[in-house]
Scaffold this motif. Structure first.
Motif, mmCIF file in Angstrom:
data_model
loop_
_atom_site.group_PDB
_atom_site.id
_atom_site.type_symbol
_atom_site.label_atom_id
_atom_site.label_comp_id
_atom_site.label_asym_id
_atom_site.label_seq_id
_atom_site.Cartn_x
_atom_site.Cartn_y
_atom_site.Cartn_z
ATOM 1 N N ASP A 32 61.323 35.808 31.891
ATOM 2 C CA ASP A 32 60.393 34.811 31.349
ATOM 3 C C ASP A 32 60.450 34.723 29.825
ATOM 4 O O ASP A 32 59.982 33.747 29.241
ATOM 5 C CB ASP A 32 58.960 35.095 31.797
ATOM 6 N N ASP A 33 61.021 35.737 29.170
ATOM 7 C CA ASP A 33 61.176 35.701 27.717
ATOM 8 C C ASP A 33 62.256 34.710 27.282
ATOM 9 O O ASP A 33 62.297 34.316 26.116
ATOM 10 C CB ASP A 33 61.520 37.087 27.172
ATOM 11 N N VAL A 34 63.135 34.327 28.200
ATOM 12 C CA VAL A 34 64.201 33.377 27.887
ATOM 13 C C VAL A 34 63.630 31.975 28.119
ATOM 14 O O VAL A 34 63.492 31.533 29.252
ATOM 15 C CB VAL A 34 65.449 33.620 28.765
ATOM 16 N N THR A 35 63.284 31.291 27.039
ATOM 17 C CA THR A 35 62.583 30.011 27.157
ATOM 18 C C THR A 35 63.516 28.809 27.199
ATOM 19 O O THR A 35 63.130 27.762 27.687
ATOM 20 C CB THR A 35 61.574 29.835 26.006
ATOM 21 N N ASN A 36 64.737 28.950 26.702
ATOM 22 C CA ASN A 36 65.698 27.847 26.762
ATOM 23 C C ASN A 36 66.251 27.786 28.181
ATOM 24 O O ASN A 36 66.813 28.757 28.679
ATOM 25 C CB ASN A 36 66.817 28.090 25.750
ATOM 26 N N GLU A 37 66.079 26.639 28.841
ATOM 27 C CA GLU A 37 66.440 26.506 30.255
ATOM 28 C C GLU A 37 67.924 26.779 30.509
ATOM 29 O O GLU A 37 68.278 27.439 31.491
ATOM 30 C CB GLU A 37 66.065 25.113 30.768
ATOM 31 N N GLU A 38 68.800 26.293 29.629
ATOM 32 C CA GLU A 38 70.234 26.518 29.821
ATOM 33 C C GLU A 38 70.570 28.002 29.714
ATOM 34 O O GLU A 38 71.368 28.523 30.503
ATOM 35 C CB GLU A 38 71.042 25.715 28.811
ATOM 36 N N TYR A 39 69.973 28.678 28.755
ATOM 37 C CA TYR A 39 70.217 30.109 28.611
ATOM 38 C C TYR A 39 69.596 30.883 29.772
ATOM 39 O O TYR A 39 70.175 31.847 30.255
ATOM 40 C CB TYR A 39 69.685 30.629 27.273
#
Length: 54
Positions: A32-39
């Motif tokens: 959930d810490d990864v906010t960029n959808e592609e990443y």
């Protein structure tokens, strides 16, 4: 189209897998810490490809 840096993906995924800390929050790194959808998709794919039994 954004280019995804695979080194960033690997580092984030390895921290999530190992229970490492998020350098921004000093809390355990979670997907959930990864906010960029592609990443986020790239990190999820990396984890699935590099983790047995998932």
């Amino acid at each position: 189209m954004n280019r995804i840096n695979q080194v960033v993906v690997r580092i984030a995924a390895e921290r999530i897998i190992s229970g490492g800390l998020n350098p921004k929050t000093s809390q355990v790194y979670v997907i959930d810490d990864v906010t960029n959808e592609e990443y986020r998709v790239a990190v999820e794919d990396y984890i699935l490809a590099n983790t047995e039994g998932v």
